[in-house]
Design a protein around this motif. Sequence first.
Motif, PDB file in Angstrom:
ATOM      1  N   UNK A 168       0.788  -1.235   0.000  1.00 43.54           N
ATOM      2  CA  UNK A 168       0.000   0.000   0.000  1.00 43.54           C
ATOM      3  C   UNK A 168       0.821   1.288   0.000  1.00 43.54           C
ATOM      4  N   UNK A 169       1.929   1.319   0.690  1.00 40.02           N
ATOM      5  CA  UNK A 169       2.751   2.530   0.736  1.00 40.02           C
ATOM      6  C   UNK A 169       3.332   2.841  -0.645  1.00 40.02           C
ATOM      7  N   UNK A 170       3.852   1.842  -1.291  1.00 40.46           N
ATOM      8  CA  UNK A 170       4.399   2.025  -2.645  1.00 40.46           C
ATOM      9  C   UNK A 170       3.299   2.467  -3.592  1.00 40.46           C
ATOM     10  N   UNK A 171       2.150   1.823  -3.498  1.00 45.18           N
ATOM     11  CA  UNK A 171       1.054   2.147  -4.412  1.00 45.18           C
ATOM     12  C   UNK A 171       0.540   3.566  -4.186  1.00 45.18           C
ATOM     13  N   UNK A 172       0.489   4.009  -2.951  1.00 46.79           N
ATOM     14  CA  UNK A 172       0.065   5.389  -2.688  1.00 46.79           C
ATOM     15  C   UNK A 172       0.978   6.393  -3.390  1.00 46.79           C
ATOM     16  N   UNK A 173       2.276   6.143  -3.349  1.00 48.89           N
ATOM     17  CA  UNK A 173       3.230   7.045  -4.012  1.00 48.89           C
ATOM     18  C   UNK A 173       3.010   7.036  -5.523  1.00 48.89           C
ATOM     19  N   UNK A 174       2.742   5.879  -6.090  1.00 47.13           N
ATOM     20  CA  UNK A 174       2.496   5.779  -7.531  1.00 47.13           C
ATOM     21  C   UNK A 174       1.206   6.501  -7.896  1.00 47.13           C
ATOM     22  N   UNK A 175       0.157   6.292  -7.106  1.00 50.01           N
ATOM     23  CA  UNK A 175      -1.131   6.948  -7.373  1.00 50.01           C
ATOM     24  C   UNK A 175      -0.977   8.469  -7.318  1.00 50.01           C
ATOM     25  N   UNK A 176      -0.284   8.962  -6.314  1.00 50.10           N
ATOM     26  CA  UNK A 176      -0.070  10.410  -6.199  1.00 50.10           C
ATOM     27  C   UNK A 176       0.679  10.936  -7.416  1.00 50.10           C
ATOM     28  N   UNK A 177       1.656  10.179  -7.912  1.00 50.33           N
ATOM     29  CA  UNK A 177       2.405  10.622  -9.084  1.00 50.33           C
ATOM     30  C   UNK A 177       1.544  10.555 -10.346  1.00 50.33           C
ATOM     31  N   UNK A 178       0.705   9.551 -10.474  1.00 45.72           N
ATOM     32  CA  UNK A 178      -0.199   9.474 -11.631  1.00 45.72           C
ATOM     33  C   UNK A 178      -1.193  10.639 -11.601  1.00 45.72           C
ATOM     34  N   UNK A 179      -1.685  10.980 -10.422  1.00 51.56           N
ATOM     35  CA  UNK A 179      -2.584  12.130 -10.288  1.00 51.56           C
ATOM     36  C   UNK A 179      -1.855  13.409 -10.708  1.00 51.56           C
ATOM     37  N   UNK A 180      -0.592  13.539 -10.310  1.00 50.20           N
ATOM     38  CA  UNK A 180       0.223  14.694 -10.694  1.00 50.20           C
ATOM     39  C   UNK A 180       0.369  14.776 -12.208  1.00 50.20           C
ATOM     40  N   UNK A 181       0.666  13.658 -12.844  1.00 51.01           N
ATOM     41  CA  UNK A 181       0.828  13.634 -14.302  1.00 51.01           C
ATOM     42  C   UNK A 181      -0.462  14.059 -15.013  1.00 51.01           C
ATOM     43  N   UNK A 182      -1.583  13.544 -14.544  1.00 47.92           N
ATOM     44  CA  UNK A 182      -2.875  13.892 -15.159  1.00 47.92           C
ATOM     45  C   UNK A 182      -3.156  15.377 -14.956  1.00 47.92           C
ATOM     46  N   UNK A 183      -2.918  15.869 -13.744  1.00 50.35           N
ATOM     47  CA  UNK A 183      -3.155  17.293 -13.461  1.00 50.35           C
ATOM     48  C   UNK A 183      -2.275  18.176 -14.342  1.00 50.35           C
ATOM     49  N   UNK A 184      -1.019  17.798 -14.517  1.00 50.66           N
ATOM     50  CA  UNK A 184      -0.106  18.572 -15.370  1.00 50.66           C
ATOM     51  C   UNK A 184      -0.627  18.617 -16.812  1.00 50.66           C
ATOM     52  N   UNK A 185      -1.008  17.483 -17.313  1.00 48.51           N
ATOM     53  CA  UNK A 185      -1.515  17.404 -18.684  1.00 48.51           C
ATOM     54  C   UNK A 185      -2.767  18.257 -18.853  1.00 48.51           C
ATOM     55  N   UNK A 186      -3.651  18.182 -17.891  1.00 47.93           N
ATOM     56  CA  UNK A 186      -4.886  18.964 -17.965  1.00 47.93           C
ATOM     57  C   UNK A 186      -4.619  20.452 -17.787  1.00 47.93           C
ATOM     58  N   UNK A 187      -3.674  20.797 -16.944  1.00 50.01           N
ATOM     59  CA  UNK A 187      -3.323  22.211 -16.767  1.00 50.01           C
ATOM     60  C   UNK A 187      -2.788  22.781 -18.073  1.00 50.01           C
ATOM     61  N   UNK A 188      -1.961  22.034 -18.759  1.00 50.23           N
ATOM     62  CA  UNK A 188      -1.439  22.463 -20.053  1.00 50.23           C
ATOM     63  C   UNK A 188      -2.598  22.686 -21.024  1.00 50.23           C
ATOM     64  N   UNK A 189      -3.557  21.756 -21.030  1.00 55.16           N
ATOM     65  CA  UNK A 189      -4.731  21.855 -21.895  1.00 55.16           C
ATOM     66  C   UNK A 189      -5.565  23.083 -21.539  1.00 55.16           C
ATOM     67  N   UNK A 190      -5.724  23.347 -20.240  1.00 49.52           N
ATOM     68  CA  UNK A 190      -6.466  24.511 -19.784  1.00 49.52           C
ATOM     69  C   UNK A 190      -5.813  25.785 -20.299  1.00 49.52           C
ATOM     70  N   UNK A 191      -4.507  25.875 -20.202  1.00 50.55           N
ATOM     71  CA  UNK A 191      -3.795  27.054 -20.692  1.00 50.55           C
ATOM     72  C   UNK A 191      -4.006  27.234 -22.199  1.00 50.55           C
ATOM     73  N   UNK A 192      -3.992  26.133 -22.924  1.00 51.71           N
ATOM     74  CA  UNK A 192      -4.253  26.205 -24.361  1.00 51.71           C
ATOM     75  C   UNK A 192      -5.662  26.739 -24.632  1.00 51.71           C
ATOM     76  N   UNK A 193      -6.638  26.292 -23.851  1.00 50.43           N
ATOM     77  CA  UNK A 193      -8.012  26.754 -24.013  1.00 50.43           C
ATOM     78  C   UNK A 193      -8.160  28.232 -23.681  1.00 50.43           C
ATOM     79  N   UNK A 194      -7.381  28.700 -22.714  1.00 54.33           N
ATOM     80  CA  UNK A 194      -7.478  30.088 -22.284  1.00 54.33           C
ATOM     81  C   UNK A 194      -6.854  31.060 -23.280  1.00 54.33           C
ATOM     82  N   UNK A 195      -5.972  30.552 -24.117  1.00 55.09           N
ATOM     83  CA  UNK A 195      -5.424  31.547 -24.984  1.00 55.09           C
ATOM     84  C   UNK A 195      -4.541  31.141 -26.054  1.00 55.09           C
TER      85      UNK A 195
END
Length: 168
Positions: free
Chosen positions: A141-168
């Motif tokens: 569980x400890x290892x998996x929590x770290x992986x999940x947090x990193x996957x969430x980070x990757x998705x958030x980064x990708x979506x943030x980039x997309x949001x910036x593209x939409x904004x301008x």
Amino acid sequence: MAGIEVFNSLPAQDLEARLAACCAAPDWGVALAAGRPYPDRIRLLAAADAASAALTWDDVLKGLSAHPRIGERAVGDSREAQWSRREQSAAATEDEATRAALVEANRAYEERFGHVFLISASGKSPEEILAAARQRLANDPTTERAIVADELRKIAQSRLWRLLDELG
């Protein structure tokens, strides 16, 4: 106006609502909105990484709550649902055996860890996603929590980039 300029000029409440589509952990969006103005995308993305690193496990679970099971189609017309459908489009498969195996891997994962299997699915085939799910079932569980947090980070980064593209 460039995306970063629009990002910097939005009212905090509006921006936080838009950022929730990138990552449903409220503290993440609040931190990014509070850190404005950003001189460029690179500094914003660095701040997003720092905000992701600061999330507690409870925050990560809030972020997970907005993600459908891999292979399931997000419903609704929200920006988040649209992005999720696009990200998971590669996971869609006509192969019944692979689809059934993904359902089973999701069930086993949720039974073992108590939350949805999260993976940054963009660009991954259904077979790659299935292999990752099966491999991650062996994690503690400890290892998996770290992986999940990193996957969430990757998705958030990708979506943030997309949001910036939409904004301008």
